[in-house]
Design a protein around this motif. Structure first.
Motif, PDB file in Angstrom:
ATOM      1  N   ARG A  74       0.835  -1.205   0.000  1.00 22.21           N
ATOM      2  CA  ARG A  74       0.000   0.000   0.000  1.00 22.21           C
ATOM      3  C   ARG A  74       0.868   1.253   0.000  1.00 22.21           C
ATOM      4  NH1 ARG A  74      -2.976  -3.249   3.528  1.00 22.21           N
ATOM      5  NH2 ARG A  74      -2.250  -2.137   5.383  1.00 22.21           N
ATOM      6  N   LYS A  75       1.938   1.239   0.790  1.00 24.91           N
ATOM      7  CA  LYS A  75       2.860   2.386   0.820  1.00 24.91           C
ATOM      8  C   LYS A  75       3.549   2.550  -0.520  1.00 24.91           C
ATOM      9  CE  LYS A  75       3.617   2.240   5.767  1.00 24.91           C
ATOM     10  NZ  LYS A  75       4.527   1.836   6.851  1.00 24.91           N
ATOM     11  N   TRP A  76       4.011   1.446  -1.093  1.00 20.94           N
ATOM     12  CA  TRP A  76       4.665   1.496  -2.396  1.00 20.94           C
ATOM     13  C   TRP A  76       3.706   2.037  -3.463  1.00 20.94           C
ATOM     14  CZ3 TRP A  76       3.263  -0.717  -6.962  1.00 20.94           C
ATOM     15  CH2 TRP A  76       4.183  -0.624  -8.001  1.00 20.94           C
ATOM     16  N   GLY A  77       2.454   1.583  -3.424  1.00 24.17           N
ATOM     17  CA  GLY A  77       1.467   1.993  -4.414  1.00 24.17           C
ATOM     18  C   GLY A  77       1.151   3.479  -4.390  1.00 24.17           C
ATOM     19  N   SER A  78       1.384   4.121  -3.265  1.00 32.06           N
ATOM     20  CA  SER A  78       1.098   5.553  -3.166  1.00 32.06           C
ATOM     21  C   SER A  78       2.352   6.407  -3.360  1.00 32.06           C
ATOM     22  CB  SER A  78       0.455   5.870  -1.817  1.00 32.06           C
ATOM     23  OG  SER A  78       1.332   5.538  -0.762  1.00 32.06           O
ATOM     24  N   ASP A  79       3.485   5.771  -3.599  1.00 35.32           N
ATOM     25  CA  ASP A  79       4.745   6.491  -3.800  1.00 35.32           C
ATOM     26  C   ASP A  79       4.978   6.722  -5.288  1.00 35.32           C
ATOM     27  OD1 ASP A  79       7.368   7.372  -4.007  1.00 35.32           O
ATOM     28  OD2 ASP A  79       8.200   5.816  -2.723  1.00 35.32           O
ATOM     29  N   PRO A  80       5.024   7.981  -5.726  1.00 39.17           N
ATOM     30  CA  PRO A  80       5.210   8.242  -7.162  1.00 39.17           C
ATOM     31  C   PRO A  80       6.543   7.723  -7.697  1.00 39.17           C
ATOM     32  CG  PRO A  80       5.306  10.290  -5.899  1.00 39.17           C
ATOM     33  CD  PRO A  80       4.914   9.199  -4.951  1.00 39.17           C
ATOM     34  N   ASN A  81       7.535   7.526  -6.835  1.00 39.13           N
ATOM     35  CA  ASN A  81       8.824   6.990  -7.268  1.00 39.13           C
ATOM     36  C   ASN A  81       8.780   5.474  -7.447  1.00 39.13           C
ATOM     37  OD1 ASN A  81      10.171   9.520  -7.190  1.00 39.13           O
ATOM     38  ND2 ASN A  81      10.240   9.351  -4.972  1.00 39.13           N
ATOM     39  N   GLY A  82       7.856   4.799  -6.774  1.00 38.04           N
ATOM     40  CA  GLY A  82       7.755   3.349  -6.893  1.00 38.04           C
ATOM     41  C   GLY A  82       6.777   2.926  -7.954  1.00 38.04           C
ATOM     42  N   ASN A  83       5.634   3.539  -7.941  1.00 33.42           N
ATOM     43  CA  ASN A  83       4.542   3.163  -8.838  1.00 33.42           C
ATOM     44  C   ASN A  83       4.601   4.026 -10.096  1.00 33.42           C
ATOM     45  OD1 ASN A  83       2.240   2.041  -9.806  1.00 33.42           O
ATOM     46  ND2 ASN A  83       0.888   2.871  -8.253  1.00 33.42           N
ATOM     47  N   LYS A  84       5.606   3.797 -10.937  1.00 31.25           N
ATOM     48  CA  LYS A  84       5.856   4.686 -12.069  1.00 31.25           C
ATOM     49  C   LYS A  84       5.198   4.277 -13.383  1.00 31.25           C
ATOM     50  CE  LYS A  84      10.312   2.585 -13.009  1.00 31.25           C
ATOM     51  NZ  LYS A  84      11.743   2.807 -13.103  1.00 31.25           N
ATOM     52  N   TYR A  85       4.513   3.144 -13.415  1.00 32.95           N
ATOM     53  CA  TYR A  85       3.863   2.690 -14.646  1.00 32.95           C
ATOM     54  C   TYR A  85       2.347   2.899 -14.605  1.00 32.95           C
ATOM     55  CZ  TYR A  85       8.356   0.386 -15.424  1.00 32.95           C
ATOM     56  OH  TYR A  85       9.688   0.126 -15.597  1.00 32.95           O
ATOM     57  N   THR A  86       1.873   3.831 -13.781  1.00 32.71           N
ATOM     58  CA  THR A  86       0.435   3.984 -13.552  1.00 32.71           C
ATOM     59  C   THR A  86      -0.097   5.329 -14.029  1.00 32.71           C
ATOM     60  OG1 THR A  86       0.499   2.513 -11.655  1.00 32.71           O
ATOM     61  CG2 THR A  86      -1.321   4.047 -11.736  1.00 32.71           C
ATOM     62  N   ILE A  87      -1.222   5.263 -14.749  1.00 27.98           N
ATOM     63  CA  ILE A  87      -2.016   6.454 -15.059  1.00 27.98           C
ATOM     64  C   ILE A  87      -3.088   6.595 -13.984  1.00 27.98           C
ATOM     65  CG2 ILE A  87      -3.627   7.529 -16.675  1.00 27.98           C
ATOM     66  CD1 ILE A  87      -2.171   5.870 -18.908  1.00 27.98           C
ATOM     67  N   ALA A  88      -3.807   5.500 -13.742  1.00 28.06           N
ATOM     68  CA  ALA A  88      -4.875   5.478 -12.732  1.00 28.06           C
ATOM     69  C   ALA A  88      -5.123   4.039 -12.311  1.00 28.06           C
ATOM     70  CB  ALA A  88      -6.155   6.092 -13.293  1.00 28.06           C
ATOM     71  N   ASP A  89      -5.665   3.892 -11.095  1.00 30.55           N
ATOM     72  CA  ASP A  89      -5.989   2.574 -10.559  1.00 30.55           C
ATOM     73  C   ASP A  89      -7.489   2.444 -10.334  1.00 30.55           C
ATOM     74  OD1 ASP A  89      -3.324   1.748 -10.328  1.00 30.55           O
ATOM     75  OD2 ASP A  89      -3.147   2.497  -8.276  1.00 30.55           O
ATOM     76  N   ALA A  90      -7.991   1.242 -10.545  1.00 26.36           N
ATOM     77  CA  ALA A  90      -9.369   0.894 -10.188  1.00 26.36           C
ATOM     78  C   ALA A  90      -9.321  -0.469  -9.517  1.00 26.36           C
ATOM     79  CB  ALA A  90     -10.259   0.841 -11.432  1.00 26.36           C
ATOM     80  N   MET A  91     -10.219  -0.688  -8.550  1.00 25.59           N
ATOM     81  CA  MET A  91     -10.224  -1.955  -7.819  1.00 25.59           C
ATOM     82  C   MET A  91     -11.606  -2.592  -7.869  1.00 25.59           C
ATOM     83  SD  MET A  91      -8.058  -1.031  -4.441  1.00 25.59           S
ATOM     84  CE  MET A  91      -7.941   0.746  -4.424  1.00 25.59           C
ATOM     85  N   VAL A  92     -11.628  -3.888  -8.130  1.00 26.95           N
ATOM     86  CA  VAL A  92     -12.833  -4.691  -8.018  1.00 26.95           C
ATOM     87  C   VAL A  92     -12.632  -5.537  -6.766  1.00 26.95           C
ATOM     88  CG1 VAL A  92     -14.270  -6.476  -9.059  1.00 26.95           C
ATOM     89  CG2 VAL A  92     -13.148  -4.773 -10.510  1.00 26.95           C
ATOM     90  N   ILE A  93     -13.493  -5.334  -5.793  1.00 30.91           N
ATOM     91  CA  ILE A  93     -13.318  -6.012  -4.516  1.00 30.91           C
ATOM     92  C   ILE A  93     -14.410  -7.042  -4.303  1.00 30.91           C
ATOM     93  CG2 ILE A  93     -12.039  -4.137  -3.461  1.00 30.91           C
ATOM     94  CD1 ILE A  93     -14.625  -3.242  -2.164  1.00 30.91           C
ATOM     95  N   ASN A  94     -14.135  -7.953  -3.371  1.00 29.35           N
ATOM     96  CA  ASN A  94     -15.038  -9.064  -3.161  1.00 29.35           C
ATOM     97  C   ASN A  94     -15.203  -9.305  -1.663  1.00 29.35           C
ATOM     98  OD1 ASN A  94     -16.503 -11.396  -3.326  1.00 29.35           O
ATOM     99  ND2 ASN A  94     -15.098 -12.445  -4.689  1.00 29.35           N
TER     100      ASN A  94
END
Length: 112
Positions: A74-94
């Motif tokens: 979760r921390k990595w996903g919110s770090d612009p230096n780590g998550n560099k291949y992202t335009i936007a995220d969407a989640m399908v949860i269950n």
């Protein structure tokens, strides 16, 4: 768009998840049942992303029952230096447990 009718241009199977990449820049990550995604899993996926070239994607994360992500992810996903291949995220949860984690991620980790 119904991804079930689309054919991925690239697909890779990992122990805890499957990644399918589509020609319209959608990156579909299917997290397998009961999987806990950890930073080591993310590193494997990032190596795959790197092999496809320096491109950004619209990420669709689909979580199976009882699947989750570690706090470090979760921390990595919110770090612009780590998550560099992202335009936007969407989640399908269950499930409610995943809803709580997703809400926590958005509110407290403040993804870019």
């Amino acid at each position: 768009m119904d991804l079930s009718k689309e054919i991925p241009v690239s697909k890779i199977e990992f122990k805890k998840l499957t990644v399918s990449v589509y020609s319209n820049s959608i990156w579909h990550v299917f997290v397998k049942p009961n999987a806990l995604i950890e930073l080591e899993d993310v590193k494997q996926v990032m190596e795959f992303a790197k092999s496809l070239g320096e491109k950004k994607y619209l990420n669709l994360f689909e979580f199976s029952k009882h699947a989750s992500i570690d706090d470090s992810v979760r921390k990595w996903g919110s770090d612009p230096n780590g998550n560099k291949y992202t335009i936007a995220d969407a989640m399908v949860i269950n499930g409610l447990d995943q809803q709580i984690i997703a809400d926590f991620y958005v509110k407290f980790n403040n993804p870019v």
